[in-house]
Design a protein around this motif. Structure first.
Motif, mmCIF file in Angstrom:
data_model
loop_
_atom_site.group_PDB
_atom_site.id
_atom_site.type_symbol
_atom_site.label_atom_id
_atom_site.label_comp_id
_atom_site.label_asym_id
_atom_site.label_seq_id
_atom_site.Cartn_x
_atom_site.Cartn_y
_atom_site.Cartn_z
ATOM 1 N N LYS A 86 -14.912 11.969 0.121
ATOM 2 C CA LYS A 86 -14.688 11.567 -1.270
ATOM 3 C C LYS A 86 -15.906 11.742 -2.150
ATOM 4 C CE LYS A 86 -10.462 10.215 -0.698
ATOM 5 N NZ LYS A 86 -9.347 10.889 -1.338
ATOM 6 N N PRO B 48 0.829 -1.213 0.000
ATOM 7 C CA PRO B 48 0.000 0.000 0.000
ATOM 8 C C PRO B 48 0.861 1.261 0.000
ATOM 9 C CG PRO B 48 -0.812 -1.580 1.604
ATOM 10 C CD PRO B 48 0.521 -2.081 1.141
ATOM 11 N N SER B 49 0.316 2.329 -0.557
ATOM 12 C CA SER B 49 0.999 3.616 -0.648
ATOM 13 C C SER B 49 0.439 4.594 0.374
ATOM 14 C CB SER B 49 0.805 4.223 -2.041
ATOM 15 O OG SER B 49 1.346 3.391 -3.023
ATOM 16 N N GLU B 50 1.227 5.636 0.671
ATOM 17 C CA GLU B 50 0.759 6.685 1.567
ATOM 18 C C GLU B 50 -0.541 7.270 1.021
ATOM 19 O OE1 GLU B 50 3.651 9.662 2.644
ATOM 20 O OE2 GLU B 50 5.208 8.145 2.841
ATOM 21 N N GLU C 68 -14.616 9.447 5.940
ATOM 22 C CA GLU C 68 -13.738 9.390 4.771
ATOM 23 C C GLU C 68 -14.545 9.263 3.486
ATOM 24 O OE1 GLU C 68 -10.348 9.931 4.964
ATOM 25 O OE2 GLU C 68 -10.850 10.327 7.048
ATOM 26 N N LYS D 44 -5.692 4.756 7.581
ATOM 27 C CA LYS D 44 -5.098 5.501 6.478
ATOM 28 C C LYS D 44 -3.586 5.400 6.593
ATOM 29 C CE LYS D 44 -5.394 9.835 3.972
ATOM 30 N NZ LYS D 44 -6.062 11.148 3.911
ATOM 31 N N TRP E 55 -11.037 0.966 9.529
ATOM 32 C CA TRP E 55 -10.232 1.452 8.418
ATOM 33 C C TRP E 55 -9.044 2.210 8.979
ATOM 34 C CZ3 TRP E 55 -13.102 3.949 3.730
ATOM 35 C CH2 TRP E 55 -13.980 3.022 3.154
ATOM 36 N N GLU F 41 -3.441 5.827 1.018
ATOM 37 C CA GLU F 41 -4.422 4.770 0.778
ATOM 38 C C GLU F 41 -4.982 4.281 2.109
ATOM 39 O OE1 GLU F 41 -3.222 2.692 -3.376
ATOM 40 O OE2 GLU F 41 -2.286 1.847 -1.600
ATOM 41 N N TYR F 42 -6.055 3.525 2.018
ATOM 42 C CA TYR F 42 -6.710 2.974 3.202
ATOM 43 C C TYR F 42 -6.538 1.468 3.217
ATOM 44 C CZ TYR F 42 -8.934 7.532 3.122
ATOM 45 O OH TYR F 42 -9.160 8.886 3.105
ATOM 46 N N LEU F 43 -6.558 0.895 4.424
ATOM 47 C CA LEU F 43 -6.537 -0.557 4.549
ATOM 48 C C LEU F 43 -7.411 -0.984 5.716
ATOM 49 C CD1 LEU F 43 -4.499 -1.652 7.075
ATOM 50 C CD2 LEU F 43 -2.826 -0.620 5.562
#
Length: 77
Positions: free
Chosen positions: A74, A27-29, A70, A43, A41, A31-33
């Protein structure tokens, strides 16, 4: 699959949960998981790639967020 050491916590608190997870990609900065179905969730705030170890591909630091808030950000409907 990439083995990643994930560090999760609530914003403003020092209540870290540190566990290994496997991801298809790191995962990238920003993004959510989520670590479980219908779970909290988080971030992603910081990603540290660790190519020097066979044990894992990266360290990820993530902060718990309110998924409803969140989604509202969006999809301003």
């Amino acid at each position: 699959m990439k083995k990643v050491f994930v560090h999760l916590h609530n914003e403003g608190e020092v209540n870290w949960i540190n566990e290994y997870y496997h991801f298809d990609r790191i995962p990238s900065e920003g993004e959510y998981l989520a670590t479980e179905f219908n779970g909290d969730w988080y971030k992603v705030a910081l990603v540290v790639h660790t190519p020097f170890t066979e044990e894992m591909s990266a360290d990820i630091y993530a902060v718990k967020v309110n998924h409803s808030e969140e989604m509202k950000k969006k999809f301003k409907n």
